[in-house]
Structure formats: C-alpha cells, structure tokens
Design a protein around this motif. Structure first.
Motif, PDB file in Angstrom:
ATOM      1  N   ARG A  89       0.846  -1.211   0.000  1.00 37.94           N
ATOM      2  CA  ARG A  89       0.000   0.000   0.000  1.00 37.94           C
ATOM      3  C   ARG A  89       0.872   1.249   0.000  1.00 37.94           C
ATOM      4  NH1 ARG A  89      -3.329  -3.104   3.482  1.00 37.94           N
ATOM      5  NH2 ARG A  89      -2.518  -2.113   5.351  1.00 37.94           N
ATOM      6  N   ASP A  90       1.964   1.198   0.785  1.00 31.64           N
ATOM      7  CA  ASP A  90       2.884   2.350   0.802  1.00 31.64           C
ATOM      8  C   ASP A  90       3.464   2.578  -0.589  1.00 31.64           C
ATOM      9  OD1 ASP A  90       2.375   2.722   3.437  1.00 31.64           O
ATOM     10  OD2 ASP A  90       4.205   1.764   4.170  1.00 31.64           O
ATOM     11  N   LEU A  91       3.735   1.485  -1.297  1.00 37.96           N
ATOM     12  CA  LEU A  91       4.277   1.605  -2.651  1.00 37.96           C
ATOM     13  C   LEU A  91       3.239   2.243  -3.586  1.00 37.96           C
ATOM     14  CD1 LEU A  91       6.425   1.046  -4.792  1.00 37.96           C
ATOM     15  CD2 LEU A  91       5.633  -1.326  -4.905  1.00 37.96           C
ATOM     16  N   VAL A  92       1.991   1.836  -3.446  1.00 39.58           N
ATOM     17  CA  VAL A  92       0.923   2.434  -4.271  1.00 39.58           C
ATOM     18  C   VAL A  92       0.861   3.946  -4.021  1.00 39.58           C
ATOM     19  CG1 VAL A  92      -1.596   2.525  -4.630  1.00 39.58           C
ATOM     20  CG2 VAL A  92      -0.431   0.315  -4.461  1.00 39.58           C
ATOM     21  N   LYS A  93       0.969   4.337  -2.737  1.00 36.91           N
ATOM     22  CA  LYS A  93       0.924   5.775  -2.416  1.00 36.91           C
ATOM     23  C   LYS A  93       2.114   6.498  -3.057  1.00 36.91           C
ATOM     24  CE  LYS A  93      -1.226   5.042   2.047  1.00 36.91           C
ATOM     25  NZ  LYS A  93      -0.970   4.960   3.476  1.00 36.91           N
ATOM     26  N   LYS A  94       3.284   5.841  -3.002  1.00 41.06           N
ATOM     27  CA  LYS A  94       4.493   6.448  -3.574  1.00 41.06           C
ATOM     28  C   LYS A  94       4.318   6.638  -5.083  1.00 41.06           C
ATOM     29  CE  LYS A  94       8.142   4.197  -1.687  1.00 41.06           C
ATOM     30  NZ  LYS A  94       9.376   3.401  -1.696  1.00 41.06           N
ATOM     31  N   LEU A  95       3.795   5.605  -5.753  1.00 45.05           N
ATOM     32  CA  LEU A  95       3.612   5.685  -7.212  1.00 45.05           C
ATOM     33  C   LEU A  95       2.622   6.785  -7.549  1.00 45.05           C
ATOM     34  CD1 LEU A  95       3.421   1.880  -8.092  1.00 45.05           C
ATOM     35  CD2 LEU A  95       5.391   3.398  -8.274  1.00 45.05           C
ATOM     36  N   SER A  96       1.569   6.857  -6.744  1.00 39.06           N
ATOM     37  CA  SER A  96       0.554   7.881  -6.975  1.00 39.06           C
ATOM     38  C   SER A  96       1.165   9.277  -6.793  1.00 39.06           C
ATOM     39  CB  SER A  96      -0.608   7.648  -6.025  1.00 39.06           C
ATOM     40  OG  SER A  96      -1.469   8.738  -6.053  1.00 39.06           O
ATOM     41  N   SER A  97       1.988   9.431  -5.758  1.00 41.30           N
ATOM     42  CA  SER A  97       2.578  10.769  -5.559  1.00 41.30           C
ATOM     43  C   SER A  97       3.599  11.094  -6.646  1.00 41.30           C
ATOM     44  CB  SER A  97       3.165  10.918  -4.154  1.00 41.30           C
ATOM     45  OG  SER A  97       4.270  10.063  -4.044  1.00 41.30           O
ATOM     46  N   ASN A  98       4.075  10.064  -7.358  1.00 40.57           N
ATOM     47  CA  ASN A  98       4.955  10.309  -8.506  1.00 40.57           C
ATOM     48  C   ASN A  98       4.152  10.627  -9.773  1.00 40.57           C
ATOM     49  OD1 ASN A  98       7.125   9.809  -6.905  1.00 40.57           O
ATOM     50  ND2 ASN A  98       7.601   7.794  -7.734  1.00 40.57           N
ATOM     51  N   GLY A  99       2.829  10.713  -9.638  1.00 43.72           N
ATOM     52  CA  GLY A  99       1.995  11.163 -10.763  1.00 43.72           C
ATOM     53  C   GLY A  99       1.379  10.042 -11.597  1.00 43.72           C
ATOM     54  N   ILE A 100       1.585   8.783 -11.182  1.00 45.88           N
ATOM     55  CA  ILE A 100       0.979   7.685 -11.957  1.00 45.88           C
ATOM     56  C   ILE A 100      -0.488   7.534 -11.547  1.00 45.88           C
ATOM     57  CG2 ILE A 100       1.084   5.193 -12.451  1.00 45.88           C
ATOM     58  CD1 ILE A 100       4.042   5.250 -11.900  1.00 45.88           C
ATOM     59  N   THR A 101      -1.365   7.424 -12.529  1.00 44.76           N
ATOM     60  CA  THR A 101      -2.781   7.161 -12.246  1.00 44.76           C
ATOM     61  C   THR A 101      -2.908   5.668 -11.948  1.00 44.76           C
ATOM     62  OG1 THR A 101      -3.367   8.870 -13.828  1.00 44.76           O
ATOM     63  CG2 THR A 101      -5.125   7.350 -13.179  1.00 44.76           C
ATOM     64  N   ILE A 102      -3.662   5.349 -10.920  1.00 43.69           N
ATOM     65  CA  ILE A 102      -3.758   3.929 -10.531  1.00 43.69           C
ATOM     66  C   ILE A 102      -5.213   3.483 -10.485  1.00 43.69           C
ATOM     67  CG2 ILE A 102      -3.331   2.288  -8.641  1.00 43.69           C
ATOM     68  CD1 ILE A 102      -0.739   3.937  -8.178  1.00 43.69           C
ATOM     69  N   ILE A 103      -5.479   2.380 -11.169  1.00 46.06           N
ATOM     70  CA  ILE A 103      -6.799   1.760 -11.117  1.00 46.06           C
ATOM     71  C   ILE A 103      -6.619   0.479 -10.312  1.00 46.06           C
ATOM     72  CG2 ILE A 103      -8.793   0.931 -12.454  1.00 46.06           C
ATOM     73  CD1 ILE A 103      -7.845   3.781 -13.214  1.00 46.06           C
ATOM     74  N   LEU A 104      -7.405   0.378  -9.267  1.00 48.45           N
ATOM     75  CA  LEU A 104      -7.172  -0.675  -8.287  1.00 48.45           C
ATOM     76  C   LEU A 104      -8.458  -1.457  -8.038  1.00 48.45           C
ATOM     77  CD1 LEU A 104      -5.103  -1.165  -5.638  1.00 48.45           C
ATOM     78  CD2 LEU A 104      -6.839   0.210  -4.532  1.00 48.45           C
ATOM     79  N   THR A 105      -8.360  -2.778  -7.973  1.00 50.30           N
ATOM     80  CA  THR A 105      -9.501  -3.531  -7.451  1.00 50.30           C
ATOM     81  C   THR A 105      -9.040  -4.177  -6.151  1.00 50.30           C
ATOM     82  OG1 THR A 105      -9.116  -5.758  -8.301  1.00 50.30           O
ATOM     83  CG2 THR A 105     -10.109  -4.186  -9.834  1.00 50.30           C
ATOM     84  N   THR A 106      -9.940  -4.277  -5.219  1.00 49.77           N
ATOM     85  CA  THR A 106      -9.614  -4.939  -3.960  1.00 49.77           C
ATOM     86  C   THR A 106     -10.900  -5.378  -3.279  1.00 49.77           C
ATOM     87  OG1 THR A 106      -8.530  -4.704  -1.809  1.00 49.77           O
ATOM     88  CG2 THR A 106      -9.511  -2.711  -2.703  1.00 49.77           C
ATOM     89  N   HIS A 107     -10.782  -6.402  -2.454  1.00 51.36           N
ATOM     90  CA  HIS A 107     -11.925  -6.795  -1.627  1.00 51.36           C
ATOM     91  C   HIS A 107     -11.765  -6.268  -0.206  1.00 51.36           C
ATOM     92  CE1 HIS A 107     -14.009  -9.260  -4.523  1.00 51.36           C
ATOM     93  NE2 HIS A 107     -12.885  -9.870  -4.839  1.00 51.36           N
TER      94      HIS A 107
END
Ligand SMILES: Nc1ncnc2c1ncn2[C@@H]1O[C@H](COP(=O)(O)OP(=O)(O)OP(=O)(O)O)[C@@H](O)[C@H]1O
Length: 314
Positions: free
Chosen positions: A180-198
């Motif tokens: 999750r921390d990595l997802v936040k890092k990628l997002s703050s680097n400007g990457i748009t993220i589409i995520l599915t999760t339960h």
C-alpha cells in the motif's frame, strides 16, 4: 482535470451454455490524471472484465472506452505502450533468476538500451524496497516481495496508468502495508492507478474515488467520504454485553444484520442495525438478553456502506 480514462456504456457479454452472460452492462465512468481509482464489488461483479477491456486484453461487446485518448478497440497498440498492469497472486516469475536478472530480461523485452538498464534497475529496486535482495533468487522471495517485483517490472515502460487487480491478495499484514505504501508512492509520482480490492479499509486508505460494481452495473461512484455519507441514515450500533442468550437476540426482529463476536465468554461484542434512534430504548431491548456494558452508535465505515449497497446481490 485531465481525463485519462473515459468509459461510455461499456458492455461485455460471454456466451455460456444457457445463452449469454452479461458481465458488464452499460457501464460509464471517467478517471482523472493522478487519481487512485478503486473498483469494488463482489466476486463476479465485472471488475476484472473492466480492467481487461481497459488494458486491451479483451474486446467489449458494446459501448466504448478511451484510455489516454485512444480507443481500446482501434488503438490498442498506442495504449499498451503507455500503461501496465499487475494481477494479484501473479506467478509468472522466473524463480531461478535473481530480481536483477529478471528485470534485465524485461528491460531487453521493452527495448531499453543496454547502458541504461543497470541504472534503471537499481532505481526500480530501490523504489520497491528490494535493493537489499536484488541478488537473491526469486523462488526464495515472499509473496509480498514477489508482488513488489512485479510492480517494478511494470514500471520499466514508465506507464502513465497502472492497473492493479487485487494487488494485496494473499499478503500478510506487513507485506500488504509495504505494498500500500508503494501504491501511495507511485501515486505521488503522478501515476494514475486503477485498483480492485476486496479489502474495504485498503480502498478507504488508498482511493481518491471509488466505484461500486454490482452484477455488471455501476451502482455508485464517489470519494470514500461521499460514499460513507450516503449511508448516514443507517442506524448501526455496537454493544458490549454480558450475554446469556445469543440465539434469541439473533432472532429478535427489533434488530437486523446482527453479528455477535465473543470477546471472552460470557462477554460479547454485538453489532446490529435498528430503526429506533433512542438509545435508552435500544439499551432496554438489548437488556432482555443480558447485561449491556457499553452501547454506541457506530461511525459508518466504507465496509458498512459497501455491505448496505451490495445487500441484494445474490
Ligand atoms: N471467459 C468467460 N466466459 C464466461 N463467463 C465469464 C468469463 N469471464 C468472466 N465471466 C463471467 O463474467 C462475470 C464477471 O467476471 P469478472 O471476472 O469480471 O468479475 P470480478 O468482479 O473480477 O470477480 P472477482 O472478484 O471474483 O475477481 C462473472 O459472472 C464471470 O463468471
């Protein structure tokens, strides 16, 4: 805000023995640059089908979708160069290779110049926190490390949009937290993220906006706060009780959606929904089944809102 995904009346049917199955039915939504956008819904709701269409792995049978301005059917090649995706629980890694060897292999597939590869791989390993394990063979990696390595692989082509289908599935709490921390890092680097999760807490923590999908249809879209607010009318309570008769309480029609969890017998946590809003009345009613030690109205969580919206899904 720049639209990076535009989905209009998207549909996908599958031929099955007894006719056709509508996996997606008239789905429309938009995603803006830099967002973490969550697709949430029960098994079989249509999340993976949506992601497969947007990543150009599957053709729609109706409607249309554009990714970065390109049509998913007629301009798939242009989309593929600019996006990437990771499926949760993906295997497909070459266990006998080290992480560095593995990434070198993919750099070559992505036609990264030889002299640029070493530096790029070091940066990626640093980003996904695998630098200390780069010489280790992949078959010795934990699931969390393997999943982070997949993400490093997906960053080689510098995607503008990253699709993550259940990225934390099967990971232990620490592995999931690192991811999750990595997802936040990628997002703050400007990457748009589409995520599915339960995992609703995960969606609440990560997503700027969320879409609920149910039976192939979009049933709700908004930021986590808006979605929770849409359920503010629900009267959800949590009681701590010294409970002598759990079964009768469950059968009592004064309460709905009763969930009883033992703390240490005879003490229980009881979650329920009621129509009544006068706390004394609720407390009196609960008192028929044991001693009420604590009673409080719950703040609506994303999970509560999800359960409420998905109630009638079979
Ligand atoms: N190849 C296929 N042939 C027939 N039906 C399919 C096929 N692929 C998917 N489906 C059906 O389409 C519906 C949507 O499936 P999809 O995989 O998109 O759901 P999902 O929301 O991703 O579910 P999960 O959370 O279990 O991954 C389901 O009813 C599924 O059985």
């Amino acid at each position: 805000m720049q639209k990076v995904i535009e989905v209009n009346g998207l549909a996908r049917s599958y031929k099955i023995k007894k006719g056709t199955k509508k996996a997606l039915d008239d789905v429309s939504f938009e995603v803006y640059k830099g967002e973490v956008f969550g697709l949430l819904g029960p098994n079989g709701a249509g999340k993976t089908t949506t992601i497969k269409i947007l990543t150009t792995l599957l053709l729609p049978t109706g409607g249309n979708a554009k990714v970065l301005g390109y049509d998913v059917v007629t301009e798939s090649r242009k989309i593929r160069d600019k996006i990437n995706f990771v499926y949760g629980g993906e295997r497909g890694v070459y266990g006998r290779l080290t992480a560095r060897e593995y990434l070198h292999y993919f750099c070559t597939l992505y036609k990264i110049k030889n002299k640029e590869q070493t530096q790029l791989i070091s940066e990626l390993l640093e980003l996904v926190e695998l630098k200390d394990n780069e010489g280790q063979k992949i078959h010795t990696y934990s699931k969390g490390m393997t999943q982070r390595l997949h993400i490093a692989r997906c960053l080689i082509n510098e995607p503008q949009i990253l699709f993550l289908d259940e990225p934390t599935i099967g990971l232990d709490p620490l592995g999931a937290r690192l991811l999750r921390d990595l997802v936040k890092k990628l997002s703050s680097n400007g990457i748009t993220i589409i995520l599915t999760t339960h995992y609703m807490q995960e969606a609440d923590e990560l997503c700027d906006r969320i879409a609920f999908i149910k039976n192939g249809k979009l049933s709700m879209i908004g930021n986590p706060e808006e979605i929770k607010d849409s359920c503010n009318h629900l009267k959800l309570y949590e009681a701590t009780m010294n409970l002598s008769d759990t079964e009768s309480l469950k059968r009592d029609s004064f309460f709905t959606n009763v969930e009883i969890e033992a703390i240490k017998e005879p003490f229980y946590t009881v979650n329920f929904e009621v129509d009544e809003s006068i706390t004394e009345k609720i407390s009196d009613h609960l008192g028929r089944y044991g001693m009420v030690l604590k009673l409080r109205k719950k703040d609506i969580s994303l999970e509560d809102a999800y359960v409420h919206h998905m109630k009638d899904v079979g």
